[in-house]
Design a protein around this motif. Structure first.
Motif, PDB file in Angstrom:
ATOM      1  N   MET A   1       0.692  -1.305  -0.033  1.00 17.24           N
ATOM      2  CA  MET A   1       0.210   0.142   0.101  1.00 17.24           C
ATOM      3  C   MET A   1       0.848   1.317  -0.194  1.00 17.24           C
ATOM      4  SD  MET A   1      -3.051   1.053   2.834  1.00 17.24           S
ATOM      5  CE  MET A   1      -2.222   2.255   3.685  1.00 17.24           C
ATOM      6  N   ASN A   2       0.628   2.079  -0.690  1.00 18.63           N
ATOM      7  CA  ASN A   2       1.314   3.408  -1.043  1.00 18.63           C
ATOM      8  C   ASN A   2       0.427   4.576  -0.029  1.00 18.63           C
ATOM      9  OD1 ASN A   2       3.110   2.416  -2.643  1.00 18.63           O
ATOM     10  ND2 ASN A   2       1.726   2.645  -4.323  1.00 18.63           N
ATOM     11  N   HIS A  54      -0.701   9.688  -5.647  1.00 14.33           N
ATOM     12  CA  HIS A  54       0.349   8.439  -5.677  1.00 14.33           C
ATOM     13  C   HIS A  54       1.035   8.383  -6.988  1.00 14.33           C
ATOM     14  CE1 HIS A  54      -1.964   6.225  -2.349  1.00 14.33           C
ATOM     15  NE2 HIS A  54      -1.855   7.428  -1.822  1.00 14.33           N
ATOM     16  N   THR A 226       5.741   3.429   0.768  1.00 14.85           N
ATOM     17  CA  THR A 226       4.957   2.008   0.490  1.00 14.85           C
ATOM     18  C   THR A 226       5.372   0.979   1.746  1.00 14.85           C
ATOM     19  OG1 THR A 226       5.919   1.964  -1.539  1.00 14.85           O
ATOM     20  CG2 THR A 226       4.970   0.118  -1.032  1.00 14.85           C
ATOM     21  N   ASP A 229       1.911  -4.742   2.600  1.00 15.85           N
ATOM     22  CA  ASP A 229       0.404  -5.107   3.071  1.00 15.85           C
ATOM     23  C   ASP A 229       0.133  -6.059   3.866  1.00 15.85           C
ATOM     24  OD1 ASP A 229       0.038  -3.160   1.054  1.00 15.85           O
ATOM     25  OD2 ASP A 229      -0.582  -4.829  -0.471  1.00 15.85           O
ATOM     26  N   ARG A 242      -5.384   4.409   3.825  1.00 12.57           N
ATOM     27  CA  ARG A 242      -5.764   3.853   2.344  1.00 12.57           C
ATOM     28  C   ARG A 242      -6.530   4.706   1.697  1.00 12.57           C
ATOM     29  NH1 ARG A 242      -7.609  -2.125   0.411  1.00 12.57           N
ATOM     30  NH2 ARG A 242      -7.033  -1.799  -1.719  1.00 12.57           N
ATOM     31  N   GLU A 247      -6.206   3.982  -6.347  1.00 12.37           N
ATOM     32  CA  GLU A 247      -5.841   2.468  -6.865  1.00 12.37           C
ATOM     33  C   GLU A 247      -6.661   2.194  -8.020  1.00 12.37           C
ATOM     34  OE1 GLU A 247      -5.893  -0.313  -3.682  1.00 12.37           O
ATOM     35  OE2 GLU A 247      -5.086   1.421  -2.245  1.00 12.37           O
TER      36      GLU A 247
END
Ligand code: GDP
Ligand code: MN
Length: 396
Positions: A1-2, A54, A226, A229, A242, A247
């Motif tokens: 996840m970023n 992102h 990053t 996850d 998040r 995404e």
């Protein structure tokens, strides 16, 4: 996840890393209010308006703008919020900007010139160790530095049994050419950055630029983070950061029902149980001359509901000309899966592309029979090679 820049900076600040301070806004009015508030807190009279998406390279795409008055803050925020920001790291359509960070200007004049360094912490998978990468040549052209003058980028490897050592932090500060108070600040910066990286189970923490201000303070002007996850279960606060808008919507939807889906650009849709088998399947498709349209792992329980969802997700891709289902029946029985495929097919109605099903393992023969007798446009095979060749024949 970023994470977004502002979220990464929040985390860094929590670990005692000095950062360029800022406040988030989603409208130009809010941007002005935040700029005023920031001035009360920090005394700044100039601001930087920074798109929060992102993707890096925002400065080059016009997503980072200096504002020297509140009117300019309003105008720049107006320009940036809602724009499709195209940078060297986005697609040609760019990324829609939903929010901006109103940050204090930290490039003020003083006794010396501000200097931009590059620093990142990341996992070197080959060595199985964390690395700190750094360079005196930070700023917006770091990619060019990496390509043309890679000797200007240094690395420091961290031994996991003892962690980052003080002498390593000092070596970094020395190699970056800092001295006096800036040297001390840099040592502290490196150590806190590394502690933050380990503390949140990050796999990347990139700060570009790390700035030496004209009064010798060292601070993070940008942050790219990053997180692994697999560690989110023990970082609930970070999991909440998040931003689904950043995404791929299909990948998000797939994730919600437990499907592991990654979109690719070939023409053969794949539905497989198990990530290893999914990768092997993609290889076999390639070897037969085809190109996978996606990676899709339906997981251990390939029941009818999941199979149906998986079909619907694969079919959303207009480029798909055939679907290869490759299931190994170990714990799941192949006839169950076959029944799931038949049911899903009937529920979806008209599936415009051929489906090739290869079921191997427990009750594979019964499964093949079920599919052959269903009267649907579904081909069955027991050998994977046979299935891949069939796909190639049908796709042309
Ligand atoms: P990126 O382009 O996405 O990496 O975004 P950054 O956060 O790194 O910002 C891009 C560039 O904006 C930086 O390399 C700086 O040169 C510039 N910048 C960032 N903050 C300030 C600031 O406070 N004042 C000024 N004058 N420039 C800034
Ligand atoms: Mn940057």
């Amino acid at each position: 996840m970023n994470l977004h820049e502002y979220q990464g900076k929040e985390i860094l600040a929590g670990y005692g890393v000095r950062v360029q301070r800022g406040l988030v806004a989603t409208t130009s009015e809010e941007a002005v209010a935040q700029a005023q508030k920031l001035s009360e807190d920090t005394g700044t009279s100039w601001w930087v308006v920074k798109a929060q998406v992102h993707a890096g390279g925002r400065g080059k795409g016009g997503g980072v703008k200096l504002a020297k008055s509140l009117d300019e803050v309003r105008d720049r925020a107006n320009d940036i919020i809602g724009m499709n920001l195209v940078t060297p790291q986005t697609s040609a359509e760019g990324k829609k900007v939903h929010q901006v960070l109103i940050a204090e200007d930290v490039y003020y004049p003083g006794d010396s010139e501000p200097e931009e360094y590059y620093m990142s912490v990341l996992l070197d998978r080959q060595k199985g160790r964390n690395m700190i990468m750094y360079s005196t040549e930070g700023g917006m052209d770091i990619e060019e530095v990496a390509e043309k003058t890679p000797h200007l980028i240094f690395t420091e490897e961290v031994d996991p049994s003892v962690g980052l050592q003080d002498f390593q932090a000092r070596r970094i500060a020395f190699n970056l050419g800092t001295s006096g108070m800036a040297f001390k600040e840099m040592v502290k910066f490196v150590k806190s950055l590394y502690t933050a990286y380990e503390g949140i189970d990050a796999s990347l923490f990139e700060i570009n630029p790390v700035l030496k201000t004209s009064d010798d303070k060292i601070l993070a002007v940008d942050s790219k983070v990053t997180i692994d996850d697999n560690s989110l279960f023990r970082h609930k606060d970070i999991a909440e950061m998040r931003d689904l808008r950043e995404e791929d919507p299909t990948e998000v939807e797939a994730g919600e029902v437990g499907l592991n889906f990654v979109k690719l650009d070939g023409n053969v849709g794949c539905m497989v149980n198990g990530a290893g088998l999914a990768m092997a399947t993609m290889d076999i498709i390639k070897m037969a001359g085809g190109n996978p349209a996606n990676f899709l792992d339906v997981g251990g329980t390939a029941d009818a509901a999941r199979v149906e969802k998986a079909f619907r997700i694969i079919l959303r891709d207009q480029g798909v000309k055939a679907i290869l289902v490759n299931i190994f029946g170990g714990i799941v029985r192949c006839d169950r899966v076959a029944q799931g495929i038949v049911d899903a097919y009937k529920n979806i109605g008209d599936i415009p592309v051929p489906i090739i099903v290869r079921l191997q393992g427990t009750n594979a023969e019964e499964a093949k029979k079920l599919i052959d007798e269903s009267g649907l446009k579904v081909h069955s095979a027991i050998q994977l090679k046979e299935a891949a060749a069939l796909v190639q024949e049908l796709v042309g």
